[in-house]
Design an enzyme around this catalytic site. Sequence first.
Site, PDB file in Angstrom:
ATOM      1  NE  ARG A 118      -1.298   2.375   2.698  1.00 55.12           N
ATOM      2  CZ  ARG A 118      -0.616   3.407   3.383  1.00 55.12           C
ATOM      3  NH1 ARG A 118      -0.526   4.667   2.434  1.00 55.12           N
ATOM      4  NH2 ARG A 118      -0.248   3.539   4.533  1.00 55.12           N
ATOM      5  CG  ASP A 119       3.350   4.397   2.915  1.00 49.48           C
ATOM      6  OD1 ASP A 119       3.294   5.210   2.092  1.00 49.48           O
ATOM      7  OD2 ASP A 119       3.952   4.509   3.974  1.00 49.48           O
ATOM      8  CG  HIS A 122       7.276   7.615   6.193  1.00 51.42           C
ATOM      9  ND1 HIS A 122       7.617   7.207   4.756  1.00 51.42           N
ATOM     10  CD2 HIS A 122       5.993   7.229   6.651  1.00 51.42           C
ATOM     11  CE1 HIS A 122       6.430   6.793   4.623  1.00 51.42           C
ATOM     12  NE2 HIS A 122       5.460   6.626   5.425  1.00 51.42           N
ATOM     13  CE1 TYR A 177       1.510  11.575   3.469  1.00 55.03           C
ATOM     14  CE2 TYR A 177       1.500  12.046   1.048  1.00 55.03           C
ATOM     15  CZ  TYR A 177       1.366  11.273   2.117  1.00 55.03           C
ATOM     16  OH  TYR A 177       0.543   9.994   1.713  1.00 55.03           O
ATOM     17  CB  SER A 196       2.997  10.686   6.824  1.00 53.10           C
ATOM     18  OG  SER A 196       1.986  10.368   7.462  1.00 53.10           O
ATOM     19  CG  HIS A 253       3.047   4.209   8.898  1.00 54.34           C
ATOM     20  ND1 HIS A 253       2.646   3.163   8.055  1.00 54.34           N
ATOM     21  CD2 HIS A 253       3.674   5.142   8.340  1.00 54.34           C
ATOM     22  CE1 HIS A 253       2.814   4.033   7.142  1.00 54.34           C
ATOM     23  NE2 HIS A 253       3.640   4.828   7.082  1.00 54.34           N
ATOM     24  CG  HIS A 273       2.537   7.034  -1.776  1.00 53.21           C
ATOM     25  ND1 HIS A 273       1.906   7.984  -2.116  1.00 53.21           N
ATOM     26  CD2 HIS A 273       1.947   6.668  -0.452  1.00 53.21           C
ATOM     27  CE1 HIS A 273       0.836   8.164  -1.573  1.00 53.21           C
ATOM     28  NE2 HIS A 273       0.954   7.428  -0.354  1.00 53.21           N
TER      29      HIS A 273
END
Lengths: 293, 338
Positions: free
Chosen positions: B12-13, B195, B285, B166, B193, B16
């Site tokens: 999913r992520d 990054h 983001y 994010s 979650h 990107h």
Amino acid sequence: MSAHNGRIGVAIIGSGNIGTDLMYKVRKNPNFEMKLMAGIDPESEGLSRARELGYEASSDGIESVLAAEGVQIVFDATSAKAHQHHAPRLAQAGIMAIDLTPAKVGPSVVPSVNMGRGQQATNVNLISCAAQATVPIVYAVSRVTPVKYAEIVATVSSRSIGPGTRQNIEEFTHTTQKALEELGGATRGKALVVINPADPPIKMRNTVYAVIDDDADDEAIKSSILAMVEEVRRYVPGYIITVEPFRRGDHFMIGLEVSGAGDYLPSYAGNLDIINAAAIAIAEQHAAHRETA
Amino acid sequence: MADITFVDVTLRDGNHTYRHQLTPQIISETARALDEAGVDIIEVGHGDGLGGSCVHVGRAPASDEALLRAATSSVKEARIAMLVVPGFGVFPDLEMAADVGVTVARVATHCTEADTTEQHIRKCRDLGLFTVGYLISVGMTSAEKLAEEAAKMESYGAQYVNLAESQGHLTPKEVAARVRAVRQAVAIPVGFHPHNNLGLAIGNILAAVDEGASYIDGSLKGFGGGAGNAQTEVAIAALKRAGHQVNADVFGIMDAAATFERLVSPHPMPIIDNNSLLMGYANVYGGYIHPITHAAEEYGCDPRELVLRLGERKVVAAQEDVVIEEAKRLAKHQQKSA
């Protein structure tokens, strides 16, 4: 049918952001006489502002509207669910309902696209602020060339959308999507809503993407869009282009910003203005129609 | 020591990073490898979740249904999750997901807008899905505000609340303060979650777990927005080293990482390049890494100026149109001053 002073009696139900902004617009308009501001929360700012302006205000919701005298048009700025309950009762009482929720009981109207449609109806739906801002653009493209797919992204400031809109985000997205197809003329529509909490608040911005044929006339599309922007500006002066329409692969893209008149919330809340200015335009037309009927 | 439920978000992520082009075949084979490794939950779909396939963010090569089905039909033990952002995904999308065997719903919104998730959280619960409240960009607000927003999600019926950092902007202390505040405000479990824009993803996970986070997100090879997510195989090894209980085994997850890398080859794996580093630093983001690079090239502006300008404008997730608008504006400005 008009009141003795020649003005149309108006009530607003829903004392949140939209209803309160609308009250100031009704106040400025010589065609209308504000009869009542109705809500359900006695503590709401909208009701106290109404009283400050010298208007009747009630927290008894729809009951107070039905009990009031001389109300010919009701602006419903509550929620989709509430409007579904209000609609039959207003119809029974012979009161014209201009619905600012995404309930979609009556036909949908965007003034620059299908103003005539609301004339006969006793319940007219304004879809959503996003639809009011973007359907005209999609329509402007589809009147020149077939739009296979229209996609819009409406970004609004967090402060400008109240609890009603937040709890109706599903209906908001869904009815806006439908309007891109039914009124905008796209074969398929998609609406995206983004909420931005930046402080100072951002102005309402709308991006429209229209997927068209490769051989479509870019210049004709562009001038149709620019003409439509002028049309919308006649009732929403703060409607401006931020990204000039341009072709990007298989689609046209255009960016628009809407700043409001600052009647209730400051000018960043263009989303209130675009739907409320449409509501006023429809009410004016309805009033004129009644005069001549 | 903590009992961790691991959520892999590669499919999913990671979309990107792959410009939302993950195919049902890549999804099917990767999901099978993750399942065999013992990963508990596998999140699948367009980078912006259900309904995310669009001109604005990027069009996917297959329908949401085909992407989800590729995963649900390939696993034996793992639960398949989808992400939905109210304003993007609509109820029919949720119903479709439940129909094809998705059992976990993560209902996401910007970290200060929890009250836009009420309808969708309730709907997911009605569909019998294990429902998660997912707060995006938690480095854009305070610990106190996050606690309030998490409590709202709990009141709508969320079964755990996930804090998504994010931007890869926060340091371990800042992560710990946010997890602590949320833990004190809700009775449901808390997830995290990260990054990796400042190279802190794994360290931030350990800090979050020390404060009681028990659901942890990562992606294979770190494949995700910006400089990527926490690298699943590294996070699992590090969590085990720290003495925490994780179902997935180290060899199995290393195999899954190798499988995924082969499937998307020759696509490069994320690294902390200069633009990603600056995005972490300026709190922008992570999903915008490709739109920024692409728009800077197409319209001719300095990507670093673009990153800083987006930071100043406080863009949130899903404002890809502003990336283009600012790139065009900067290009015009740079031409004028040249």
